[in-house]
Design a protein around this motif. Structure first.
Motif, PDB file in Angstrom:
ATOM      1  N   ARG A 135      -2.020  -3.003  -1.138  1.00 27.96           N
ATOM      2  CA  ARG A 135      -2.260  -2.816   0.290  1.00 27.96           C
ATOM      3  C   ARG A 135      -3.749  -2.659   0.544  1.00 27.96           C
ATOM      4  N   ALA A 136      -4.351  -3.617   1.248  1.00 27.20           N
ATOM      5  CA  ALA A 136      -5.789  -3.534   1.536  1.00 27.20           C
ATOM      6  C   ALA A 136      -6.029  -2.330   2.448  1.00 27.20           C
ATOM      7  N   GLU A 137      -6.998  -1.515   2.082  1.00 34.66           N
ATOM      8  CA  GLU A 137      -7.249  -0.307   2.868  1.00 34.66           C
ATOM      9  C   GLU A 137      -8.556  -0.396   3.647  1.00 34.66           C
ATOM     10  N   LEU A 164      -8.941 -12.457   5.830  1.00 40.00           N
ATOM     11  CA  LEU A 164      -7.894 -11.495   6.184  1.00 40.00           C
ATOM     12  C   LEU A 164      -6.715 -12.267   6.761  1.00 40.00           C
ATOM     13  N   ALA A 165      -5.718 -12.555   5.914  1.00 38.97           N
ATOM     14  CA  ALA A 165      -4.512 -13.270   6.389  1.00 38.97           C
ATOM     15  C   ALA A 165      -3.408 -12.237   6.563  1.00 38.97           C
ATOM     16  N   VAL A 166      -3.659 -11.260   7.395  1.00 37.89           N
ATOM     17  CA  VAL A 166      -2.703 -10.171   7.649  1.00 37.89           C
ATOM     18  C   VAL A 166      -2.300 -10.223   9.123  1.00 37.89           C
ATOM     19  N   ASP A 167      -1.296  -9.440   9.494  1.00 35.40           N
ATOM     20  CA  ASP A 167      -0.891  -9.439  10.899  1.00 35.40           C
ATOM     21  C   ASP A 167      -1.995  -8.824  11.768  1.00 35.40           C
ATOM     22  N   PRO A 169      -2.231  -6.301  14.016  1.00 32.91           N
ATOM     23  CA  PRO A 169      -2.558  -4.869  13.966  1.00 32.91           C
ATOM     24  C   PRO A 169      -3.315  -4.501  12.684  1.00 32.91           C
ATOM     25  N   ALA A 170      -2.914  -5.096  11.543  1.00 37.94           N
ATOM     26  CA  ALA A 170      -3.599  -4.793  10.275  1.00 37.94           C
ATOM     27  C   ALA A 170      -5.032  -5.322  10.300  1.00 37.94           C
ATOM     28  N   ALA A 171      -5.224  -6.518  10.881  1.00 39.82           N
ATOM     29  CA  ALA A 171      -6.586  -7.078  10.964  1.00 39.82           C
ATOM     30  C   ALA A 171      -7.480  -6.153  11.787  1.00 39.82           C
ATOM     31  N   ARG A 173      -7.096  -2.947  12.249  1.00 34.25           N
ATOM     32  CA  ARG A 173      -7.331  -1.720  11.466  1.00 34.25           C
ATOM     33  C   ARG A 173      -8.414  -1.956  10.428  1.00 34.25           C
ATOM     34  N   LEU A 174      -8.288  -3.067   9.682  1.00 32.27           N
ATOM     35  CA  LEU A 174      -9.235  -3.318   8.591  1.00 32.27           C
ATOM     36  C   LEU A 174     -10.630  -3.633   9.112  1.00 32.27           C
ATOM     37  N   LEU A 175     -10.701  -4.252  10.296  1.00 32.75           N
ATOM     38  CA  LEU A 175     -12.023  -4.575  10.854  1.00 32.75           C
ATOM     39  C   LEU A 175     -12.578  -3.415  11.664  1.00 32.75           C
ATOM     40  N   ALA A 303      -7.406 -15.222   9.368  1.00 26.74           N
ATOM     41  CA  ALA A 303      -6.546 -16.415   9.427  1.00 26.74           C
ATOM     42  C   ALA A 303      -5.122 -15.983   9.755  1.00 26.74           C
ATOM     43  N   GLY A 304      -4.340 -16.933  10.271  1.00 28.21           N
ATOM     44  CA  GLY A 304      -2.932 -16.652  10.564  1.00 28.21           C
ATOM     45  C   GLY A 304      -2.690 -16.417  12.042  1.00 28.21           C
ATOM     46  N   ASP A 305      -1.516 -15.849  12.338  1.00 26.92           N
ATOM     47  CA  ASP A 305      -1.103 -15.581  13.726  1.00 26.92           C
ATOM     48  C   ASP A 305      -2.198 -14.940  14.560  1.00 26.92           C
ATOM     49  N   ILE A 312       4.742 -21.267  11.701  1.00 31.20           N
ATOM     50  CA  ILE A 312       4.479 -21.446  10.276  1.00 31.20           C
ATOM     51  C   ILE A 312       3.485 -22.588  10.052  1.00 31.20           C
ATOM     52  N   ASP A 313       3.688 -23.715  10.737  1.00 32.35           N
ATOM     53  CA  ASP A 313       2.761 -24.824  10.476  1.00 32.35           C
ATOM     54  C   ASP A 313       1.362 -24.525  10.995  1.00 32.35           C
ATOM     55  N   ALA A 314       1.260 -23.816  12.138  1.00 34.21           N
ATOM     56  CA  ALA A 314      -0.080 -23.478  12.667  1.00 34.21           C
ATOM     57  C   ALA A 314      -0.807 -22.542  11.702  1.00 34.21           C
ATOM     58  N   VAL A 315      -0.101 -21.542  11.164  1.00 34.90           N
ATOM     59  CA  VAL A 315      -0.804 -20.585  10.293  1.00 34.90           C
ATOM     60  C   VAL A 315      -1.156 -21.224   8.951  1.00 34.90           C
ATOM     61  N   MET A 316      -0.333 -22.186   8.503  1.00 38.99           N
ATOM     62  CA  MET A 316      -0.681 -22.855   7.240  1.00 38.99           C
ATOM     63  C   MET A 316      -1.941 -23.696   7.420  1.00 38.99           C
TER      64      MET A 316
HETATM   65  C1  FAD Z   1      12.518 -13.617  11.883  1.00 33.33           C
HETATM   66  C2  FAD Z   1      11.386 -14.576  12.130  1.00 33.33           C
HETATM   67  C3  FAD Z   1      11.685 -15.931  12.224  1.00 33.33           C
HETATM   68  C4  FAD Z   1      10.663 -16.848  12.412  1.00 33.33           C
HETATM   69  N1  FAD Z   1      11.000 -18.158  12.472  1.00 33.33           N
HETATM   70  C5  FAD Z   1      10.024 -19.078  12.555  1.00 33.33           C
HETATM   71  C6  FAD Z   1      10.345 -20.461  12.511  1.00 33.33           C
HETATM   72  O1  FAD Z   1      11.505 -20.865  12.389  1.00 33.33           O
HETATM   73  N2  FAD Z   1       9.320 -21.356  12.610  1.00 33.33           N
HETATM   74  C7  FAD Z   1       8.029 -20.959  12.737  1.00 33.33           C
HETATM   75  O2  FAD Z   1       7.135 -21.822  12.791  1.00 33.33           O
HETATM   76  N3  FAD Z   1       7.688 -19.653  12.794  1.00 33.33           N
HETATM   77  C8  FAD Z   1       8.649 -18.705  12.697  1.00 33.33           C
HETATM   78  N4  FAD Z   1       8.325 -17.373  12.737  1.00 33.33           N
HETATM   79  C9  FAD Z   1       6.918 -16.985  12.924  1.00 33.33           C
HETATM   80  C10 FAD Z   1       6.169 -17.105  11.603  1.00 33.33           C
HETATM   81  O3  FAD Z   1       6.888 -16.440  10.594  1.00 33.33           O
HETATM   82  C11 FAD Z   1       4.770 -16.495  11.753  1.00 33.33           C
HETATM   83  O4  FAD Z   1       4.084 -17.206  12.758  1.00 33.33           O
HETATM   84  C12 FAD Z   1       3.988 -16.593  10.442  1.00 33.33           C
HETATM   85  O5  FAD Z   1       4.696 -16.032   9.361  1.00 33.33           O
HETATM   86  C13 FAD Z   1       2.672 -15.839  10.577  1.00 33.33           C
HETATM   87  O6  FAD Z   1       1.971 -15.984   9.375  1.00 33.33           O
HETATM   88  P1  FAD Z   1       0.769 -15.024   9.022  1.00 33.33           P
HETATM   89  O7  FAD Z   1       0.292 -15.447   7.662  1.00 33.33           O
HETATM   90  O8  FAD Z   1      -0.202 -14.956  10.135  1.00 33.33           O
HETATM   91  O9  FAD Z   1       1.399 -13.568   8.959  1.00 33.33           O
HETATM   92  P2  FAD Z   1       2.582 -13.012   8.097  1.00 33.33           P
HETATM   93  O10 FAD Z   1       3.522 -14.074   7.652  1.00 33.33           O
HETATM   94  O11 FAD Z   1       3.101 -11.861   8.909  1.00 33.33           O
HETATM   95  O12 FAD Z   1       1.861 -12.479   6.792  1.00 33.33           O
HETATM   96  C14 FAD Z   1       0.967 -11.380   6.847  1.00 33.33           C
HETATM   97  C15 FAD Z   1       1.116 -10.642   5.537  1.00 33.33           C
HETATM   98  O13 FAD Z   1       0.105  -9.642   5.475  1.00 33.33           O
HETATM   99  C16 FAD Z   1       0.663  -8.530   4.807  1.00 33.33           C
HETATM  100  N5  FAD Z   1      -0.159  -7.355   5.120  1.00 33.33           N
HETATM  101  C17 FAD Z   1      -0.247  -6.648   6.282  1.00 33.33           C
HETATM  102  N6  FAD Z   1      -1.127  -5.651   6.158  1.00 33.33           N
HETATM  103  C18 FAD Z   1      -1.618  -5.731   4.894  1.00 33.33           C
HETATM  104  C19 FAD Z   1      -2.567  -4.952   4.166  1.00 33.33           C
HETATM  105  N7  FAD Z   1      -3.209  -3.932   4.716  1.00 33.33           N
HETATM  106  N8  FAD Z   1      -2.812  -5.318   2.890  1.00 33.33           N
HETATM  107  C20 FAD Z   1      -2.184  -6.369   2.302  1.00 33.33           C
HETATM  108  N9  FAD Z   1      -1.286  -7.131   2.949  1.00 33.33           N
HETATM  109  C21 FAD Z   1      -1.004  -6.798   4.229  1.00 33.33           C
HETATM  110  C22 FAD Z   1       2.077  -8.440   5.362  1.00 33.33           C
HETATM  111  O14 FAD Z   1       2.882  -7.671   4.493  1.00 33.33           O
HETATM  112  C23 FAD Z   1       2.462  -9.911   5.392  1.00 33.33           C
HETATM  113  O15 FAD Z   1       3.047 -10.311   4.189  1.00 33.33           O
HETATM  114  C24 FAD Z   1       9.317 -16.414  12.544  1.00 33.33           C
HETATM  115  C25 FAD Z   1       9.016 -15.054  12.453  1.00 33.33           C
HETATM  116  C26 FAD Z   1      10.032 -14.141  12.244  1.00 33.33           C
HETATM  117  C27 FAD Z   1       9.704 -12.678  12.109  1.00 33.33           C
END
Ligand code: FAD
Length: 333
Positions: A135-137, A164-167, A169-171, A173-175, A303-305, A312-316
């Motif tokens: 867990r990144a702190e 920072l490929a985290v959600d 709220p975590a981004a 917090r970390l920033l 990076a990410g949401d 999924i495709d946008a974040v990839m």
């Molecule tokens: C139930 C559900 C169904 C979905 N279905 C679809 C779908 O069918 N098609 C689609 O395109 N999108 C779908 N989505 C949306 C998609 O999953 C997200 O847009 C995508 O996963 C976001 O990717 P991300 O890498 O930004 O974040 P996440 O996938 O949320 O990954 C962030 C990661 O960071 C980790 N993290 C957080 N804080 C820390 C920390 N301090 N240190 C280390 N790690 C940390 C988390 O544990 C997590 O693993 C769905 C979402 C959900 C919840």
């Protein structure tokens, strides 16, 4: 597949199978005038766009004149489920992007579940480069530039580039700055069924009723048999989190079984999973909002949401873009 009426009726993409349009017209689950509006909207989704980002999905559909029946039977259960937003407050630009992809592409479910995407990525890099359960702190800085990350287990990893490929709220917090957008939550019931209630990879759309927490459901093992529990079939039923009946597995299975005239006792509850921060809210104009954390320090990327449209495709694509910046020839040491 529309369920909850006299008998289930199917709606297919007419661009993929043109005779499906005749079937849709005959079935009259979506009023004919709305089918024509939908075709117009599909054409719009391929246009230059622009103005849509100022509208919510619901507002755009109303501008096009869609009927209340269309909202109840299709827009709220289908797009409300896809956007995790049955109120359809999400930016119309996001909605049109999905509409375009559903029309031209196919909805896919990996045979090994969604985790197999991450496993595929990991399989291409040396094992010792990946650490789990860390867990990144905090980010560490030296002379104004990032120099590494400190983890909750006490480990410090040095690095002059951090993505920072985290959600969100975590981004934040970390920033140490910015307020995350409000969350859209989701919740899903999983059931094992003795037998399939229907054949084919269909999504079941019940008419959206206030009394029911169910948004949509699917026998996912019809699409990916490998996901089925041994000797059974797997139902995934998405419900509205916070609905008074959302956690009531018995109520939910009775509703699903009733669509097919089946006995609810043939469905066994396996799990109920709630995801409080499934995706950030993407309200009209969200792409123009200032970055919540302002200017990032040298070497840091998000990076990410938190940094692009939530899918999924946008974040990839976004993650790949961030990685390329780090490994671009000019930046390799
Ligand atoms: C139930 C559900 C169904 C979905 N279905 C679809 C779908 O069918 N098609 C689609 O395109 N999108 C779908 N989505 C949306 C998609 O999953 C997200 O847009 C995508 O996963 C976001 O990717 P991300 O890498 O930004 O974040 P996440 O996938 O949320 O990954 C962030 C990661 O960071 C980790 N993290 C957080 N804080 C820390 C920390 N301090 N240190 C280390 N790690 C940390 C988390 O544990 C997590 O693993 C769905 C979402 C959900 C919840």
């Amino acid at each position: 597949m529309f369920v909850g009426g006299v008998r289930p009726r199917c709606l297919e993409n007419p661009l993929r199978r043109p005779p499906a349009l005749l079937g849709a017209l005959r079935a009259e689950v979506i009023p004919k005038a709305d089918l024509l509006r939908l075709l117009r909207l599909v054409a719009t989704s391929f246009g230059p766009g622009g103005a849509e980002e100022n509208f919510s999905t619901g507002a755009l559909l109303r501008r096009y004149g869609f009927s209340e029946t269309f909202f109840t039977r299709f827009a709220r259960p289908f797009f409300g489920g896809v956007l995790l937003d049955p109120e359809l407050r999400t930016s119309a630009e996001v909605f049109l992007g999905y509409l375009r992809r559903f029309v031209t592409g196919r909805a896919l479910l990996p045979a090994g579940g969604i985790g197999s995407l991450a496993e595929q990525l990991v399989s291409r890099i040396p094992r010792d480069m990946v650490r789990y359960d860390m867990r990144a702190e905090a980010l560490q800085f030296a002379e104004g530039k990032v120099c590494g990350v400190r983890f909750a287990n006490g480990v410090f990893l040095a690095g002059d580039e951090v993505i920072l490929a985290v959600d969100e709220p975590a981004a934040c917090r970390l920033l140490g700055s910015g307020r995350p957008r409000a969350a859209l939550a989701t919740a899903v019931h999983y059931f094992a069924a003795d037998r399939p209630f229907y054949r084919g990879a269909w999504l079941c759309l019940p008419p959206r009723r206030e009394t029911s927490p169910v948004l949509h459901a699917a026998l996912v093992s019809n699409a990916a048999p490998s996901l089925a529990p041994r000797g059974a079939h797997l139902w995934s039923v998405t419900v509205l989190p916070g609905h008074p009946r959302a956690t009531d597995a018995e109520w939910v299975r009775a509703e699903v079984a009733s669509w097919f005239g089946e006995d609810p006792r043939s469905m066994r509850s396996l799990a109920f999973i709630e995801v409080p921060y499934a995706v950030p809210e993407q309200l009209p104009g969200f792409r123009r909002r200032p970055s919540p954390w302002g200017v990032l320090s040298p070497g840091v990327q998000v990076a990410g949401d938190a940094n692009c449209g939530a899918s999924i495709d946008a974040v990839m694509a976004n993650g790949e873009e961030a990685a390329k910046k780090v490994i671009s020839p000019g930046r390799l040491k």
